[in-house]
Structures are given as C-alpha cells and as structure tokens.
Design a protein around this motif. Structure first.
Motif, mmCIF file in Angstrom:
data_model
loop_
_atom_site.group_PDB
_atom_site.id
_atom_site.type_symbol
_atom_site.label_atom_id
_atom_site.label_comp_id
_atom_site.label_asym_id
_atom_site.label_seq_id
_atom_site.Cartn_x
_atom_site.Cartn_y
_atom_site.Cartn_z
ATOM 1 N N UNK A 54 0.866 -1.183 0.000
ATOM 2 C CA UNK A 54 0.000 0.000 0.000
ATOM 3 C C UNK A 54 0.901 1.232 0.000
ATOM 4 N N UNK A 55 1.285 1.663 -1.176
ATOM 5 C CA UNK A 55 2.271 2.732 -1.305
ATOM 6 C C UNK A 55 1.675 4.129 -1.141
ATOM 7 N N UNK A 56 0.358 4.240 -1.249
ATOM 8 C CA UNK A 56 -0.251 5.571 -1.202
ATOM 9 C C UNK A 56 -1.082 5.774 0.065
ATOM 10 N N UNK A 57 -0.768 6.844 0.782
ATOM 11 C CA UNK A 57 -1.625 7.323 1.863
ATOM 12 C C UNK A 57 -2.673 8.202 1.191
ATOM 13 N N UNK A 58 -3.864 7.664 1.023
ATOM 14 C CA UNK A 58 -4.915 8.369 0.304
ATOM 15 C C UNK A 58 -5.566 9.441 1.171
ATOM 16 N N UNK A 59 -5.701 9.133 2.459
ATOM 17 C CA UNK A 59 -6.328 10.094 3.360
ATOM 18 C C UNK A 59 -5.902 9.783 4.789
ATOM 19 N N UNK A 60 -5.880 10.810 5.600
ATOM 20 C CA UNK A 60 -5.589 10.697 7.023
ATOM 21 C C UNK A 60 -6.494 11.697 7.729
ATOM 22 N N UNK A 61 -7.291 11.205 8.671
ATOM 23 C CA UNK A 61 -8.220 12.103 9.355
ATOM 24 C C UNK A 61 -8.394 11.665 10.804
ATOM 25 N N UNK A 62 -9.152 12.453 11.540
ATOM 26 C CA UNK A 62 -9.447 12.139 12.938
ATOM 27 C C UNK A 62 -10.932 12.365 13.177
ATOM 28 N N UNK A 63 -11.486 11.581 14.098
ATOM 29 C CA UNK A 63 -12.894 11.681 14.447
ATOM 30 C C UNK A 63 -13.003 11.927 15.949
ATOM 31 N N UNK A 81 -10.580 9.008 17.196
ATOM 32 C CA UNK A 81 -10.120 7.930 16.325
ATOM 33 C C UNK A 81 -9.312 8.532 15.191
ATOM 34 N N UNK A 82 -8.107 8.027 15.001
ATOM 35 C CA UNK A 82 -7.289 8.397 13.845
ATOM 36 C C UNK A 82 -7.585 7.382 12.749
ATOM 37 N N UNK A 83 -7.781 7.864 11.513
ATOM 38 C CA UNK A 83 -8.140 6.987 10.402
ATOM 39 C C UNK A 83 -7.128 7.163 9.272
ATOM 40 N N UNK A 84 -6.460 6.057 8.925
ATOM 41 C CA UNK A 84 -5.540 6.016 7.790
ATOM 42 C C UNK A 84 -6.235 5.256 6.668
ATOM 43 N N UNK A 85 -6.316 5.861 5.490
ATOM 44 C CA UNK A 85 -6.920 5.203 4.334
ATOM 45 C C UNK A 85 -5.806 5.012 3.313
ATOM 46 N N UNK A 115 5.099 8.122 4.968
ATOM 47 C CA UNK A 115 4.501 8.865 3.855
ATOM 48 C C UNK A 115 4.752 10.345 4.103
ATOM 49 N N UNK A 116 5.595 10.965 3.314
ATOM 50 C CA UNK A 116 5.902 12.385 3.466
ATOM 51 C C UNK A 116 4.645 13.243 3.356
ATOM 52 N N UNK A 117 3.670 12.794 2.555
ATOM 53 C CA UNK A 117 2.447 13.548 2.367
ATOM 54 C C UNK A 117 1.619 13.662 3.653
ATOM 55 N N UNK A 118 1.901 12.831 4.649
ATOM 56 C CA UNK A 118 1.200 12.914 5.927
ATOM 57 C C UNK A 118 1.436 14.245 6.622
ATOM 58 N N UNK A 119 2.508 14.910 6.282
ATOM 59 C CA UNK A 119 2.831 16.200 6.876
ATOM 60 C C UNK A 119 1.663 17.176 6.719
ATOM 61 N N UNK A 120 1.023 17.159 5.571
ATOM 62 C CA UNK A 120 -0.114 18.042 5.326
ATOM 63 C C UNK A 120 -1.257 17.728 6.286
ATOM 64 N N UNK A 121 -1.574 16.460 6.429
ATOM 65 C CA UNK A 121 -2.705 16.039 7.256
ATOM 66 C C UNK A 121 -2.426 16.210 8.754
#
Length: 123
Positions: A54-63, A81-85, A115-121
């Motif tokens: 699973x090379x792509x972190x499509x989304x990262x959010x919290x509930x 809840x932290x959610x990694x998609x 995933x470097x892109x997690x920095x944004x989330x």
C-alpha cells in the motif's frame, strides 16, 4: 483471486495479535483497528513488507467520538479515532486502519517518515 491469499489472511498470518478489531463497513473496505503503540510497525509493514504494498496514503483524518451515541460495543472504546486510508495500485485495493485514542488531549506519533504527504494532514 487466482490462488492468492485474501488481504486479511495475509495480514493475520503476521499481525493477528496486534489487530484489536475488524469493523464491518457499508463500503466493503477492509477496516482494522490497531493500537497506537503498534501503528508505526503495522503501517511500515503495509507500505514496505507486504506483497503488493500500500504505497499511497490516500487520506488521514481524525474523528471526535466523545458525543457519539450509537457506538458499536464490539469496537475499541475511544474519545478520538485516527483513520488512515491506504491504497495499493498493484492490488487495486484499499484498506482503512483506525487507531483509538483516549483522553482530552491525546497525541499520536507522526507517520511522515513512512509517507511524506502525511505532513499536510498532521498539521
């Protein structure tokens, strides 16, 4: 599946002990709950070690779960809840990983080294 193992079977062979729960969802995406202490190990496995990763972190959010009234009692208790998609192009498949957190000011370790892109989330 051409004789290949299901995603859950492949994961369970190695990490069955750290999976807190499997959640049934209406979208059919495999959704697993993993504790915060094991999440980095598990996410590294999904990105680097599993076959067809699973090379792509499509989304990262919290509930914020604190006011949720109808909560499935079979799922881990959490205030947040932290959610990694994640997406695997090779598998043409997604997976959702949820991490339960307790307390008024919980914190999580960063996944930017995975995933470097997690920095944004994570901001």
């Amino acid at each position: 599946m051409n004789g290949e193992k299901s995603l859950l079977s492949e994961i369970s062979e190695r990490y069955d002990r750290i999976i807190l729960s499997q959640q049934q969802t209406s979208d059919g995406v495999l959704t697993l709950w993993v504790s915060a202490v094991n999440i980095l190990l598990f996410l590294r496995y999904l990105k680097y070690e599993i076959s067809r990763p699973f090379k792509m972190l499509y989304d990262l959010s919290a509930i914020d779960e604190r006011r949720r009234r109808l909560r499935d009692k079979s799922l881990p208790d959490s205030d947040f809840t932290i959610v990694y998609f994640l997406t695997s192009y090779e598998r043409n498949e997604d997976i959702r990983i949820k991490v339960p957190l307790k307390g008024d000011y919980p914190s999580m370790m960063s996944v930017t080294d995975i995933w470097a892109s997690a920095n944004w989330y994570e901001r």
